[in-house]
Design a protein around this motif. Structure first.
Motif, mmCIF file in Angstrom:
data_model
loop_
_atom_site.group_PDB
_atom_site.id
_atom_site.type_symbol
_atom_site.label_atom_id
_atom_site.label_comp_id
_atom_site.label_asym_id
_atom_site.label_seq_id
_atom_site.Cartn_x
_atom_site.Cartn_y
_atom_site.Cartn_z
ATOM 1 N N GLY A 96 0.805 -1.212 0.000
ATOM 2 C CA GLY A 96 0.000 0.000 0.000
ATOM 3 C C GLY A 96 0.837 1.259 0.000
ATOM 4 N N LYS A 97 0.168 2.376 -0.124
ATOM 5 C CA LYS A 97 0.853 3.664 -0.237
ATOM 6 C C LYS A 97 1.600 4.011 1.051
ATOM 7 C CE LYS A 97 0.039 8.453 -1.604
ATOM 8 N NZ LYS A 97 -0.959 9.453 -2.019
ATOM 9 N N GLY A 98 2.801 4.555 0.884
ATOM 10 C CA GLY A 98 3.552 5.066 2.033
ATOM 11 C C GLY A 98 4.758 4.237 2.425
ATOM 12 N N PHE A 99 4.899 3.031 1.868
ATOM 13 C CA PHE A 99 6.009 2.159 2.252
ATOM 14 C C PHE A 99 7.268 2.460 1.426
ATOM 15 C CE2 PHE A 99 2.622 -0.281 4.142
ATOM 16 C CZ PHE A 99 3.222 -0.924 5.220
ATOM 17 N N ALA A 100 8.379 2.592 2.112
ATOM 18 C CA ALA A 100 9.690 2.742 1.463
ATOM 19 C C ALA A 100 10.598 1.636 1.989
ATOM 20 C CB ALA A 100 10.280 4.114 1.767
ATOM 21 N N PHE A 101 11.274 0.952 1.068
ATOM 22 C CA PHE A 101 12.108 -0.195 1.453
ATOM 23 C C PHE A 101 13.407 0.277 2.098
ATOM 24 C CE2 PHE A 101 15.315 -3.472 0.166
ATOM 25 C CZ PHE A 101 14.846 -4.480 1.011
ATOM 26 N N VAL A 102 13.761 -0.291 3.265
ATOM 27 C CA VAL A 102 15.000 0.036 3.978
ATOM 28 C C VAL A 102 16.025 -1.074 3.788
ATOM 29 C CG1 VAL A 102 16.052 0.484 6.231
ATOM 30 C CG2 VAL A 102 13.796 1.451 5.686
ATOM 31 N N GLY A 103 15.637 -2.317 4.053
ATOM 32 C CA GLY A 103 16.607 -3.398 3.877
ATOM 33 C C GLY A 103 16.030 -4.756 4.221
ATOM 34 N N ARG A 104 16.755 -5.797 3.846
ATOM 35 C CA ARG A 104 16.390 -7.175 4.174
ATOM 36 C C ARG A 104 17.453 -7.764 5.090
ATOM 37 N NH1 ARG A 104 17.764 -10.976 -1.019
ATOM 38 N NH2 ARG A 104 17.199 -12.550 0.531
ATOM 39 N N GLN A 105 17.066 -8.756 5.888
ATOM 40 C CA GLN A 105 17.968 -9.367 6.866
ATOM 41 C C GLN A 105 18.723 -8.285 7.650
ATOM 42 O OE1 GLN A 105 18.218 -12.792 7.638
ATOM 43 N NE2 GLN A 105 16.291 -12.655 6.448
ATOM 44 N N TYR A 106 17.908 -7.363 8.181
ATOM 45 C CA TYR A 106 18.434 -6.228 8.936
ATOM 46 C C TYR A 106 18.995 -6.749 10.273
ATOM 47 C CZ TYR A 106 18.550 -1.440 10.776
ATOM 48 O OH TYR A 106 18.942 -0.210 11.294
ATOM 49 N N ARG A 107 20.319 -6.550 10.508
ATOM 50 C CA ARG A 107 20.979 -7.147 11.681
ATOM 51 C C ARG A 107 20.880 -6.248 12.900
ATOM 52 N NH1 ARG A 107 27.353 -8.308 11.565
ATOM 53 N NH2 ARG A 107 27.373 -6.071 12.058
ATOM 54 N N ILE A 108 20.494 -6.863 14.026
ATOM 55 C CA ILE A 108 20.564 -6.199 15.328
ATOM 56 C C ILE A 108 21.300 -7.142 16.281
ATOM 57 C CG2 ILE A 108 18.435 -4.871 14.971
ATOM 58 C CD1 ILE A 108 16.996 -6.840 16.798
ATOM 59 N N THR A 109 22.080 -6.558 17.208
ATOM 60 C CA THR A 109 22.896 -7.365 18.112
ATOM 61 C C THR A 109 22.417 -7.193 19.543
ATOM 62 O OG1 THR A 109 24.801 -7.103 16.640
ATOM 63 C CG2 THR A 109 25.241 -7.876 18.892
ATOM 64 N N LEU A 110 22.058 -8.314 20.151
ATOM 65 C CA LEU A 110 21.597 -8.320 21.548
ATOM 66 C C LEU A 110 22.329 -9.422 22.299
ATOM 67 C CD1 LEU A 110 17.737 -7.988 20.983
ATOM 68 C CD2 LEU A 110 19.230 -6.243 21.943
#
Length: 585
Positions: A465-479
């Protein structure tokens, strides 16, 4: 183009209704619209001023064509005679009345009793002679000059009669003459109640009479019109009356059509056909409810011998005539949708200049007004191409958004379109990924699904739908010194927030929801800044249990949603039924 063969007596019409009969009705409705010269919104003053023949011509003509079964008809009863002086005066004042619709200033002058001479001409035209090589515009002009004044005459007569009888029926105390006239008319029209009589004698709109005349007589060029002024193809069953043999037989039987002395008499008889025929009971009932010509023509499907086949021939001929006169764009299918457009967007309802005819062509295929309004508004809001509109219709976008809303929100959705203002507005039930080309039942992994979505990113964004902009895939976060990967990350520039999507190729489980909560808390703490709103998370699974999801997310403060996806097109019929349940609930 052969005319319809309508029966005059109370025998049922032979044309059988079928789906394709809608083509005939569409053409008739279109002609009602195209032949706007005979407006049905005339004021009473304008109607009273219409051209009328004098009393002597009416009396002569009535005697000439009366049937044995109609001997009692009061062709010049006090219902008409009381208005004779006014009619004669108004006829003189209206001799120069302009009756054309093609923009010309062609004024008619009708001498009294002109139709008594069968070879008489009006403005150089006669019913008997069809000039060679006439253009469509010339055909229409000749037809209107010959026929329209007579339709106005008959309509005015019937309108006066209806008003007088209606007023008389409403009286508590009636004169002897009024009671006799009412009873005499009941005998003529073979009805028993006052209500049935009023249904019979109330004239239907002039535009229908004009449109049917154009259809049945091929714009005044048919043999029956030229030789017998039979403009509506009315059959004859009386061997003692003037009539014409049809060129084709039914088996060994000859089909006879009435021959009239004047066009006016043919029109009077046509109105009588619809007033008396058993095939037109529903037509008469609808006429009393609403005199809308575009609704009334739906009840004329029995006025046909050829039925569905004639409807096809008629639209093809109409398409050829309009194409010859105005150029491309008047195919048979276009004519059907032009008629639909006029009905769905009547006066006062403005169509958007931001959409093309191709958009409206697609929108008019949608029967449900609420659904159609949604797709129209959404096409404008998101500037959909024709291809995108078709895809959203095919995937049942309206129903999939509506299933997550209540009745009031669905109606608001149709009226204003889909404008996301909260996380709930982003969710569809289900999402449709038919563009991936994965056959139903095929097995695939989460990584394969993710890759296919990225490879078809444009289609994926269209589905989101309207309003979505792609940032990335397999976005890594470290915990806790461990790496975690979020499948897909988007930013919603309308809601001003990040949207995290976690893909699951099986049924959603409790751990999936817990994992998404962890991702959301991380983003809200470590990633977003003061200008961003709280992050939204969507767990997108191939299956979900609604009861389980309800309990699993009940006490969660995060903006989290669980939805399903399909890799094949949905059953829109099922989706529509579910939306109906909400609207009717």
């Amino acid at each position: 183009m052969a005319g319809f063969l309508g029966k005059h007596r109370n025998t049922n019409y032979l044309g059988q209704t079928s789906i394709s009969d809608g083509l005939k009705l569409a053409a008739l409705s279109l002609l009602v619209f195209v032949l706007s010269s005979c407006s049905d919104n005339d004021s009473k003053t304008d109607t009273d001023n219409e051209i009328r023949e004098n009393k002597s011509s009416q009396t002569s003509n009535d005697k000439h064509v009366e049937n044995k079964s109609d001997k009692q008809e009061p062709s010049k009863s006090s219902l008409r005679s009381s208005n004779t002086d006014a009619v004669a005066t108004k006829a003189k004042l209206e001799e120069d009345k302009n009756v054309t619709t093609d923009g010309t200033n062609n004024h008619l002058k009708q001498p009294p009793n002109q139709e008594l001479n069968p070879k008489s001409t009006i403005n150089g035209y006669s019913a008997e002679i069809v000039p060679e090589n006439m253009t469509v515009q010339e055909k229409k002009k000749r037809f209107e000059i010959l026929v329209l004044p007579a339709i106005k005459v008959v309509y005015s007569e019937l309108e006066i009669q209806y008003e007088q009888i209606s007023n008389a029926i409403g009286l508590d105390i009636k004169s002897q003459q009024q009671m006799q006239e009412i009873q005499q008319l009941k005998t003529i029209y073979k009805v028993s109640t006052d209500e049935q009589l009023l249904m019979a004698i109330k004239p239907h709109p002039k535009s229908i009479a004009l449109a049917q005349a154009a259809m049945e007589s091929a714009w005044g060029t048919s043999r029956f019109f030229r030789e017998g002024k039979n403009i509506y193809g009315v059959w004859s069953f009386n061997k003692n009356e003037a009539r014409i043999a049809a060129s084709k037989k039914r088996g060994n039987k000859t089909i006879w059509l009435k021959k009239y002395p004047t066009i006016t008499e043919a029109i009077r008889d046509y109105y009588k056909v619809l007033a008396k025929g058993r095939a037109f009971v529903e037509f008469r009932q609808q006429k009393m409810r609403a005199n809308d010509p575009y609704e009334l023509v739906k009840y004329l499907d029995k006025y046909s011998e050829k039925g569905a086949e004639y409807g096809k021939e008629l639209l093809l001929q109409l398409s050829k005539d309009l194409t010859k006169a105005y150029g491309k764009g008047f195919s048979r299918s276009n004519l059907v949708y032009m008629r639909l457009f006029y009905i769905k967007y009547p006066n006062g309802v403005t169509a958007s200049h931001l959409l093309s005819w191709s958009h409206y062509y697609e929108l008019l295929k949608i029967n449900d007004a609420i659904e159609r309004n949604f797709y129209e508004n959404q096409s404008i809001i998101e500037s959909w191409s024709i291809r995108e509109l078709r895809r959203h219709k095919k995937t049942g976008l309206f129903q999939r958004i509506a299933l997550s809303k209540d009745k009031n929100d669905i109606l608001k959705l149709a009226k204003k379109g889909y404008r996301p203002t909260s996380e709930n507005d982003l969710i569809k039930q289900p999402y449709i990924f038919e563009f991936l080309g994965i056959p139903e039942g095929n097995l695939y992994s989460e990584s394969e699904l993710e890759k296919k979505l990225i490879d078809n990113l444009k289609s994926f964004l269209l589905e989101l739908g309207k309003g979505f902009a792609f940032v990335g895939r397999q976005y890594r976060i470290t915990l806790a010194n461990k790496h975690n990967f979020i499948d897909l990350v988007f930013y919603h520039y309308i809601l001003k927030c990040f949207v995290l999507i976690d893909l699951k190729v099986s049924e959603v489980e409790h751990k999936d929801i817990g994992q998404m909560i962890t991702y959301l808390n991380y983003f809200n703490t470590e990633v977003i800044d003061k200008s961003d709103n709280e992050t939204i998370g969507i767990v997108l699974a191939s299956e979900k249990d609604d009861v389980f999801v309800e309990y699993a997310t009940a006490s969660i403060s995060n903006k989290l949603a669980v939805s399903e996806y399909q890799v094949y097109l949905p059953d829109k019929k099922v989706l529509r039924e579910k939306v109906k349940e909400i609207l009717n609930g």
